[in-house]
Design an enzyme around this catalytic site. Structure first.
Site, PDB file in Angstrom:
ATOM      1  N   ASP A 177      -2.072  -8.247  11.799  1.00  0.00           N
ATOM      2  CA  ASP A 177      -3.432  -8.676  11.461  1.00  0.00           C
ATOM      3  C   ASP A 177      -3.933  -9.847  12.301  1.00  0.00           C
ATOM      4  OD1 ASP A 177      -3.665  -6.767   9.360  1.00  0.00           O
ATOM      5  OD2 ASP A 177      -2.338  -8.028   8.166  1.00  0.00           O
TER       6      ASP A 177
ATOM      7  N   HIS B  36       5.859 -12.618   7.672  1.00  0.00           N
ATOM      8  CA  HIS B  36       6.063 -11.245   7.204  1.00  0.00           C
ATOM      9  C   HIS B  36       7.227 -11.207   6.221  1.00  0.00           C
ATOM     10  CE1 HIS B  36       6.589  -6.876   7.232  1.00  0.00           C
ATOM     11  NE2 HIS B  36       5.326  -6.858   7.607  1.00  0.00           N
TER      12      HIS B  36
ATOM     13  N   SER C  64       0.826  -1.218   0.000  1.00  0.00           N
ATOM     14  CA  SER C  64       0.000   0.000   0.000  1.00  0.00           C
ATOM     15  C   SER C  64       0.857   1.263   0.000  1.00  0.00           C
ATOM     16  CB  SER C  64      -0.968   0.007   1.191  1.00  0.00           C
ATOM     17  OG  SER C  64      -0.283  -0.196   2.410  1.00  0.00           O
TER      18      SER C  64
ATOM     19  N   ARG D  38       3.360  -4.466  16.773  1.00  0.00           N
ATOM     20  CA  ARG D  38       1.960  -4.023  16.624  1.00  0.00           C
ATOM     21  C   ARG D  38       1.012  -5.104  17.159  1.00  0.00           C
ATOM     22  NH1 ARG D  38       1.917  -2.899  10.303  1.00  0.00           N
ATOM     23  NH2 ARG D  38       2.811  -4.991  10.425  1.00  0.00           N
TER      24      ARG D  38
ATOM     25  N   HIS E 211      -1.919  -8.852   2.129  1.00  0.00           N
ATOM     26  CA  HIS E 211      -1.608  -7.562   2.789  1.00  0.00           C
ATOM     27  C   HIS E 211      -2.758  -7.236   3.748  1.00  0.00           C
ATOM     28  CE1 HIS E 211       0.185  -3.736   3.442  1.00  0.00           C
ATOM     29  NE2 HIS E 211      -0.183  -3.098   2.361  1.00  0.00           N
TER      30      HIS E 211
HETATM   31  N1  CMX Z   1       1.334 -19.612   6.277  1.00  0.00           N
HETATM   32  C1  CMX Z   1       1.724 -20.526   5.356  1.00  0.00           C
HETATM   33  N2  CMX Z   1       2.781 -20.376   4.561  1.00  0.00           N
HETATM   34  C2  CMX Z   1       3.493 -19.240   4.702  1.00  0.00           C
HETATM   35  C3  CMX Z   1       3.164 -18.253   5.650  1.00  0.00           C
HETATM   36  C4  CMX Z   1       2.009 -18.467   6.441  1.00  0.00           C
HETATM   37  N3  CMX Z   1       1.585 -17.571   7.333  1.00  0.00           N
HETATM   38  N4  CMX Z   1       4.052 -17.241   5.551  1.00  0.00           N
HETATM   39  C5  CMX Z   1       4.908 -17.581   4.569  1.00  0.00           C
HETATM   40  N5  CMX Z   1       4.557 -18.789   4.049  1.00  0.00           N
HETATM   41  C6  CMX Z   1       5.176 -19.482   2.913  1.00  0.00           C
HETATM   42  C7  CMX Z   1       5.044 -18.600   1.686  1.00  0.00           C
HETATM   43  O1  CMX Z   1       3.746 -18.702   1.116  1.00  0.00           O
HETATM   44  C8  CMX Z   1       6.152 -19.124   0.800  1.00  0.00           C
HETATM   45  O2  CMX Z   1       5.703 -20.317   0.208  1.00  0.00           O
HETATM   46  P1  CMX Z   1       6.155 -20.706  -1.296  1.00  0.00           P
HETATM   47  O3  CMX Z   1       7.632 -20.901  -1.200  1.00  0.00           O
HETATM   48  O4  CMX Z   1       5.389 -21.948  -1.549  1.00  0.00           O
HETATM   49  O5  CMX Z   1       5.765 -19.573  -2.177  1.00  0.00           O
HETATM   50  C9  CMX Z   1       7.237 -19.476   1.822  1.00  0.00           C
HETATM   51  O6  CMX Z   1       6.565 -19.625   3.097  1.00  0.00           O
HETATM   52  C10 CMX Z   1       8.301 -18.393   1.969  1.00  0.00           C
HETATM   53  O7  CMX Z   1       7.652 -17.144   2.216  1.00  0.00           O
HETATM   54  P2  CMX Z   1       8.348 -15.999   3.091  1.00  0.00           P
HETATM   55  O8  CMX Z   1       9.589 -15.561   2.370  1.00  0.00           O
HETATM   56  O9  CMX Z   1       8.456 -16.414   4.497  1.00  0.00           O
HETATM   57  O10 CMX Z   1       7.224 -14.867   3.064  1.00  0.00           O
HETATM   58  P3  CMX Z   1       6.956 -13.755   1.945  1.00  0.00           P
HETATM   59  O11 CMX Z   1       7.860 -12.606   2.205  1.00  0.00           O
HETATM   60  O12 CMX Z   1       6.952 -14.338   0.583  1.00  0.00           O
HETATM   61  O13 CMX Z   1       5.427 -13.366   2.276  1.00  0.00           O
HETATM   62  C11 CMX Z   1       3.594 -12.840   3.668  1.00  0.00           C
HETATM   63  C12 CMX Z   1       5.086 -12.635   3.407  1.00  0.00           C
HETATM   64  C13 CMX Z   1       3.132 -11.860   4.730  1.00  0.00           C
HETATM   65  C14 CMX Z   1       2.811 -12.560   2.365  1.00  0.00           C
HETATM   66  C15 CMX Z   1       3.361 -14.306   4.123  1.00  0.00           C
HETATM   67  O14 CMX Z   1       4.023 -14.536   5.349  1.00  0.00           O
HETATM   68  C16 CMX Z   1       1.899 -14.683   4.244  1.00  0.00           C
HETATM   69  O15 CMX Z   1       1.282 -15.059   3.252  1.00  0.00           O
HETATM   70  N6  CMX Z   1       1.296 -14.557   5.495  1.00  0.00           N
HETATM   71  C17 CMX Z   1      -0.112 -14.783   5.684  1.00  0.00           C
HETATM   72  C18 CMX Z   1      -0.911 -13.581   5.213  1.00  0.00           C
HETATM   73  C19 CMX Z   1      -0.733 -12.390   6.144  1.00  0.00           C
HETATM   74  O16 CMX Z   1      -0.852 -12.506   7.347  1.00  0.00           O
HETATM   75  N7  CMX Z   1      -0.482 -11.210   5.553  1.00  0.00           N
HETATM   76  C20 CMX Z   1      -0.436  -9.959   6.303  1.00  0.00           C
HETATM   77  C21 CMX Z   1       0.957  -9.334   6.427  1.00  0.00           C
HETATM   78  C22 CMX Z   1       0.897  -8.028   7.145  1.00  0.00           C
HETATM   79  C23 CMX Z   1       0.159  -6.994   6.339  1.00  0.00           C
HETATM   80  O17 CMX Z   1       0.664  -6.601   5.261  1.00  0.00           O
HETATM   81  O18 CMX Z   1      -0.943  -6.612   6.714  1.00  0.00           O
END
Ligand code: CMX
Length: 435
Positions: A373, A318, A242, A327, A272
């Site tokens: 979140d 994250h 964002s 937070r 996000h």
């Molecule tokens: N549950 C399951 N798998 C997860 C995970 C979770 N909470 N967090 C990361 N992973 C997975 C990723 O999907 C990725 O899988 P692939 O290799 O199959 O693609 C792997 O672990 C490596 O990811 P990462 O480098 O640890 O995380 P990213 O930087 O790619 O993504 C985020 C970060 C936030 C998108 C991810 O942790 C996620 O999807 N979390 C759940 C959604 C969430 O809570 N988002 C809110 C974030 C805060 C905000 O912006 O509001």
């Protein structure tokens, strides 16, 4: 007292000199290498943006202008009788790097209240949206439509000089923030059918007015929650979707309404901001499957089922952070103070003890800890704001504070159009063929 705009006018020439000096001394130095993996990997860790309001440390979490969340809670002005920081003060801090006085914060509350009214056609646009249209889409449409009133767009058409851009951008940003409660309140009442919007009370602070527009003005603890909520959701440095989107679109000299409308469309994604909605849905499904007080084993099994189903555990992980999000901690402390015995809060706490172990064992997520979140929905639900489809709108109201602060500075510092370089896979192969 001195107004925010007056203070800003004093700070801008100093900051222009500061940036000149940094660039003269360090301009040709390198941050380090850029790897092919970073290009394919969502640019993780790539230093690419200037963002002054906040900086995120992977271990420690966010600092707003150098101050941690507990420091902001201690130092920023509060409402009479309140103990959470007023977001008005946080905005002043984000823009100036300084802690405002009580009088300056009060003046900001009043100024926003006076700017809060929506143009009639924007009210009509919101009213015409079908209640089945997601609140975030309605929010983005309404914010984009405010571009009709943009002081910057008008000044640009009239040939404003570059060095004066920041003035009308400041005015637009103040209008943007001021009008968000009326937009949010109108969407909430239209979608969830809770009656007519009350008028803004110009003697009250921003969070009170937002709470009142949503129908919770009589719950002082909810107003306090919103003060904390807006403060901690306001800014998370510049690279998140964002914030970066707002900065990128603003760099084309699209006005703050267009830029922030784009931010909202990014915030509406489930990885996000929409994660706060997803967390509550996930918790509710868990509760309906496992009952009100599930065993640790049952919770562990439910988390594994989520992962094995190819889904993410919402609220965990994250892109930058590698520890529990401060937070999350701030919201947990609020819950311990105001709703220690709530069953949903207890479930969130139980998951906190189990999910990181499971994510570590699964071995994929680089960060197994909760983010912002994972906790926000349970607090809103406790006070009766149970419609989770609305949660990301509150995140959006908050995120305007951080994006607006940077948009003002970008135009004050003459930030150029963003235009990074892209490559095709074919070009990458050729480039490194014999290396
Ligand atoms: N549950 C399951 N798998 C997860 C995970 C979770 N909470 N967090 C990361 N992973 C997975 C990723 O999907 C990725 O899988 P692939 O290799 O199959 O693609 C792997 O672990 C490596 O990811 P990462 O480098 O640890 O995380 P990213 O930087 O790619 O993504 C985020 C970060 C936030 C998108 C991810 O942790 C996620 O999807 N979390 C759940 C959604 C969430 O809570 N988002 C809110 C974030 C805060 C905000 O912006 O509001």
């Amino acid at each position: 007292p001195q107004t925010l705009k007056e203070r800003l006018a004093e700070l801008i020439p100093k900051e222009i000199d500061n940036v000149k000096a940094i660039r003269a001394e360090h301009g040709k130095k390198a941050f380090g290498q850029v790897t092919v993996d970073q290009v394919y990997g969502g640019m993780r860790g790539l230093p690419a943006l200037l963002w002054d309001g906040s900086v995120l440390d992977a271990e420690e979490g966010i600092r707003f202008r150098g101050k941690t969340i507990p420091e902001c809670q201690a130092e920023l002005p509060k409402a009479p009788g309140g103990s959470e920081p007023l977001p008005e003060g946080l905005f002043w801090l984000l823009v100036t790097g300084e802690v405002p006085t009580d009088a300056q914060v009060k003046a900001l509350s009043q100024e926003w209240a006076h700017r809060a009214a929506l143009p009639e056609f924007v009210e009509e646009i919101i009213d015409r949206c079908p209640p089945s249209l997601h609140p975030m889409s309605q929010f983005s449409i309404a914010v984009t439509a405010l571009n009709h009133e943009s002081a910057f767009a008008k000044a640009y058409q009239e040939g404003i000089s570059k060095k004066d851009y920041w003035g009308p951008v400041f005015e637009d940003c103040m209008d943007l923030i001021a009008k968000l409660p009326n937009i949010a309140g109108r969407i909430y009442r239209n979608v969830f059918g809770s009656g007519k919007l009350p008028a803004i009370d110009t003697s009250k602070d921003y969070s009170y007015n937002l709470a009142n527009l949503l129908g919770f003005g009589d719950k002082e603890a909810f107003v306090e929650l919103l003060r904390l909520y807006i403060t901690i959701h306001s800014d998370h440095e510049g690279g998140n979707v964002s914030a970066h989107t707002g900065k990128l679109v603003g760099s084309a000299l699209s006005d703050p309404f267009l830029a922030f409308g784009a931010s909202l469309n990014g915030l509406a994604g489930p990885l996000h901001g929409l994660a706060n909605q997803e967390v509550l849905l996930w918790l509710m499904k868990m509760k309906s499957k496992l009952g009100d007080a599930p065993t640790d084993e049952a919770v562990r099994g439910y988390i594994w089922d989520t992962l094995n189903g190819g889904q993410v555990v919402p609220g965990y992980g994250h892109a930058v952070l590698r520890k529990t999000d401060p937070r999350y901690t701030a919201q947990r402390e609020f819950a311990l103070k105001h709703l220690p015995n709530d069953s949903l809060f207890k479930l969130v706490g139980q998951i906190y003890n189990i999910a990181p172990e499971v994510l570590l064992e699964a071995g994929k997520a680089k960060n197994p800890w909760p983010n912002v979140d994972a906790h926000s929905g349970v607090l809103l639900t406790y006070y009766g704001l149970t419609q989770m489809q609305f949660y990301t709108v509150l995140f959006g109201v908050s995120r305007a504070f951080g994006v607006a602060a940077q948009l003002i500075w970008d135009r004050a510092l003459g930030a150029p159009l963003e235009r990074p370089k892209s490559y095709s896979s074919e070009a990458i192969k050729k480039m490194f063929a014999n290396k």
